[in-house]
Design a protein around this motif. Structure first.
Motif, PDB file in Angstrom:
ATOM      1  N   THR A 288     -24.020 -38.107 -44.323  1.00  0.00           N
ATOM      2  CA  THR A 288     -23.714 -36.711 -43.979  1.00  0.00           C
ATOM      3  C   THR A 288     -23.988 -35.818 -45.183  1.00  0.00           C
ATOM      4  O   THR A 288     -24.072 -36.294 -46.314  1.00  0.00           O
ATOM      5  N   PRO A 289     -24.077 -34.494 -44.947  1.00  0.00           N
ATOM      6  CA  PRO A 289     -24.152 -33.586 -46.090  1.00  0.00           C
ATOM      7  C   PRO A 289     -22.876 -33.712 -46.924  1.00  0.00           C
ATOM      8  O   PRO A 289     -21.805 -34.050 -46.395  1.00  0.00           O
ATOM      9  N   ALA A 444     -28.058 -33.169 -49.517  1.00  0.00           N
ATOM     10  CA  ALA A 444     -28.572 -33.183 -48.139  1.00  0.00           C
ATOM     11  C   ALA A 444     -29.061 -34.602 -47.844  1.00  0.00           C
ATOM     12  O   ALA A 444     -29.871 -35.135 -48.595  1.00  0.00           O
ATOM     13  N   PRO A 445     -28.575 -35.259 -46.765  1.00  0.00           N
ATOM     14  CA  PRO A 445     -29.039 -36.621 -46.470  1.00  0.00           C
ATOM     15  C   PRO A 445     -30.440 -36.593 -45.855  1.00  0.00           C
ATOM     16  O   PRO A 445     -30.664 -35.909 -44.852  1.00  0.00           O
ATOM     17  N   THR A 475     -28.750 -38.744 -38.571  1.00  0.00           N
ATOM     18  CA  THR A 475     -28.188 -37.605 -39.314  1.00  0.00           C
ATOM     19  C   THR A 475     -29.011 -37.229 -40.550  1.00  0.00           C
ATOM     20  O   THR A 475     -28.675 -36.284 -41.253  1.00  0.00           O
ATOM     21  N   ALA A 476     -30.070 -37.999 -40.824  1.00  0.00           N
ATOM     22  CA  ALA A 476     -30.889 -37.699 -42.000  1.00  0.00           C
ATOM     23  C   ALA A 476     -32.113 -36.886 -41.568  1.00  0.00           C
ATOM     24  O   ALA A 476     -32.700 -37.171 -40.526  1.00  0.00           O
ATOM     25  N   VAL A 477     -32.499 -35.894 -42.369  1.00  0.00           N
ATOM     26  CA  VAL A 477     -33.638 -35.043 -41.992  1.00  0.00           C
ATOM     27  C   VAL A 477     -34.837 -35.333 -42.911  1.00  0.00           C
ATOM     28  O   VAL A 477     -34.659 -35.828 -44.019  1.00  0.00           O
ATOM     29  N   PRO A 478     -36.042 -35.011 -42.445  1.00  0.00           N
ATOM     30  CA  PRO A 478     -37.197 -35.102 -43.363  1.00  0.00           C
ATOM     31  C   PRO A 478     -37.069 -34.003 -44.428  1.00  0.00           C
ATOM     32  O   PRO A 478     -36.526 -32.930 -44.151  1.00  0.00           O
TER      33      PRO A 478
END
Ligand code: SF4
Ligand code: SF4
Ligand code: FES
Length: 535
Positions: A288-289, A444-445, A475-478
């Motif tokens: 998570t963030p 930021a994940p 939950t992880a973004v590029p």
């Protein structure tokens, strides 16, 4: 007429099964046939090894020759007429007989063989023989599960004595650990006990083995190949950019094979890259963030981002970010901040003589991409170190750390960590073991290099496309998406949104970046593109 799309300076016209074909001059009949889409079965021949001509599987008829000839050792000539099993009953019979002969002493233990499902002996038997064995005598017994070294096991009974493994160690690594001893059906691969097979490219012999005689110690019996999802990608271990085929099951990497690319790695992989492939998936994951180590939300992270100001800012990139990440992040940072210093982590190490056959002296698969995108210059290692010095001396009010490998643990002394803690540090990370995790104000994940797709440029300036090989954490973004969002669509991929995927990002960058104007993902994926002139 079948034609091969080749840049070869000269071609000859031959007939294959009655069809005129234009093929490159000077190549053997196997390569000539392959260039026009005709397969001639073969075991011992490999395009990058010497030609022993011992398996006899590649026999063809050449009009005018008194007997069948082996295609691997016959060079094409203008006007040559080649007949394969499709037009020559004699070739068809010979192929079936050769297979029956090879299989006489084979244990036929496909049910427990790791190679089952991706074995040339199985494939060719179905394709070119498909008859039950007539052999009723006792089979010759040979060594089973014999360790040739720490990484590779031999099953002597499955070996077809093609000598690919021996020739690789003689001709490519120059280490000569293996040999073929005895004659006839007693022939067996052996290793000098004082010199086991443990060179840095040792696992390559398993890829070269056309049958299940050689298996990886690490992956023996771990899964049947048909339960896996296989993806062609690029090894992110160093800037050689080896082409690989990665098998994944239940989110884990369960086998890595080389994918042939004559212009990059041929069919070789180093052991560190192959057996270490899973290391890019962290065991301790950021889900998570985070704000100051506490769970936060994406909107809160956006709010924190908006508090960043136009003070001197350092942006440190990992060398395994994609070109899409570099371009979008650079444009966003240049737009949002006044005084930005970009740097990309890079460090070289000494290589042994055998490693130099393939491995690059870095752990930076896309440092060329960073240079291309303008987030690294010519003296990349010095720039990285200078930026760390600036952080230690607290000249930056803000630091952005992009990717787990943007900082090396060995560089994280007290002064650096203190500098990071005093600046407002925001990090895009996946792994809690990343040094920046301990000191970043907000995290930021993001996805790991195995969970994303995109563009790399290798050390020799070949643009390649790597694919996600394991499913990504929801939950992880590029990285590119995080920057596209915080800059409110004002950057390179201004069409990118929450619903965009990695492919959209690549397409946006190919469209926007003038130097990539004429490139398509499919062209890049096949063999890569030499982009030397674009630098
Ligand atoms: S072990 Fe495999 S590669 Fe080596 S000779 Fe036997 S069949 Fe060929
Ligand atoms: S040489 Fe580099 S790119 Fe190739 S397999 Fe090894 S680590 Fe991976
Ligand atoms: S491939 Fe030609 S003899 Fe083995």
């Amino acid at each position: 007429m079948n034609e091969v799309n080749t840049e070869a300076s000269s071609t000859v016209t031959i007939k294959i099964d009655g069809i005129d074909c234009k093929v490159p001059a000077g190549v053997n009949v196997i390569e000539a046939a392959k260039s026009v889409g005709v397969e001639i079965p073969h075991y011992c021949y490999h395009p990058d090894l010497s030609v022993p001509g011992n398996c006899r599987m590649c026999q063809v008829e050449v009009v005018g020759m008194p007997k069948l000839t082996i295609a691997c050792n016959t060079v094409v000539k203008e006007g040559m007429e080649v007949r394969t099993e499709k037009s020559s009953p004699q070739v068809k019979d010979t192929q079936a007989a050769t297979l029956e002969f090879i299989l006489i002493n084979h244990p036929l233990d496909c049910t427990v063989c790791d190679q089952a499902g991706h074995c040339k002996l199985q494939d060719y038997h179905y394709e070119y023989n498909a008859k039950p064995s007539r052999f009723i005598e006792d089979k010759v017994e040979k060594v089973k599960a014999f360790p040739l070294g720490p990484t590779v096991n031999l099953d002597g009974e499955r070996c077809i004595s093609c000598t690919r493994c021996v020739r690789f160690c003689d001709e490519i690594t120059g280490t000569s650990e293996l040999g073929l001893v005895n004659r006839g059906d007693k022939s067996v691969i052996t290793v000098n006990q004082a010199n086991p097979l443990d060179n840095p490219l040792s696992g390559t012999v398993v890829d070269l083995c056309p049958v299940g005689a050689l298996t990886h110690e690490k992956w023996r019996f771990n899964t049947r190949i048909w339960f896996t999802k296989q993806t062609n990608s690029i090894c992110p271990g160093c800037s050689t950019g080896c082409n690989v085929k990665v098998a994944e099951r239940d989110g884990k990497v369960v086998l890595v094979k080389a994918k042939y690319n004559a212009l990059v790695n041929k069919e070789w992989l180093c052991d560190e890259g192959r057996y270490g492939f899973g290391r890019f998936e962290p065991e301790s994951r950021i889900h998570t963030p985070l704000q100051q180590g506490q769970v936060a939300t994406w909107p809160l992270l956006q709010t924190i981002w908006k508090t960043l100001t136009k003070v001197p800012t350092a942006v440190l990139f990992a060398p395994d970010c994609s070109i899409e990440d570099y371009i979008v992040a650079k444009e966003a940072c240049t737009l949002l901040f006044d005084n930005v210093t970009f740097a990309t982590q890079y460090k070289e190490r000494p290589l042994s003589k055998v490693e130099k056959v393939l491995v690059s002296p870095d752990y930076a698969p896309n440092f060329r991409g960073a240079q291309f995108a303008g987030v690294a210059g010519g003296n990349i290692e010095r720039e990285y170190q200078n930026t760390l010095t600036g952080i230690r001396e607290e000249i930056f009010g803000q630091v952005l750390i992009i990717g787990d490998n943007a900082l090396l643990s060995q560089d994280c002394d007290d002064a650096l960590l203190s500098g990071l803690a005093k600046a407002k540090t925001i990090a895009c990370l996946a792994n809690t073991l990343s040094p920046a995790y301990r000191v970043a104000y907000a995290v930021a994940p993001v996805r790991t290099v195995l969970e994303r797709s995109g563009l790399f440029i290798n050390r020799n300036m070949r643009l390649q496309y790597f694919e996600a090989v394991v499913p990504f954490l929801e939950t992880a973004v590029p990285i590119w998406r995080w920057f596209a969002e915080v800059s409110n669509g004002a950057i390179a991929g201004n069409s990118l949104s929450k619903n965009s995927n990695d492919r959209d990002a690549t397409l946006a960058v190919l469209k926007r970046e003038p130097r990539f104007e004429s490139y398509k993902i499919s062209t890049i994926k096949s063999e890569g593109i030499d982009v030397r002139e674009l630098f």
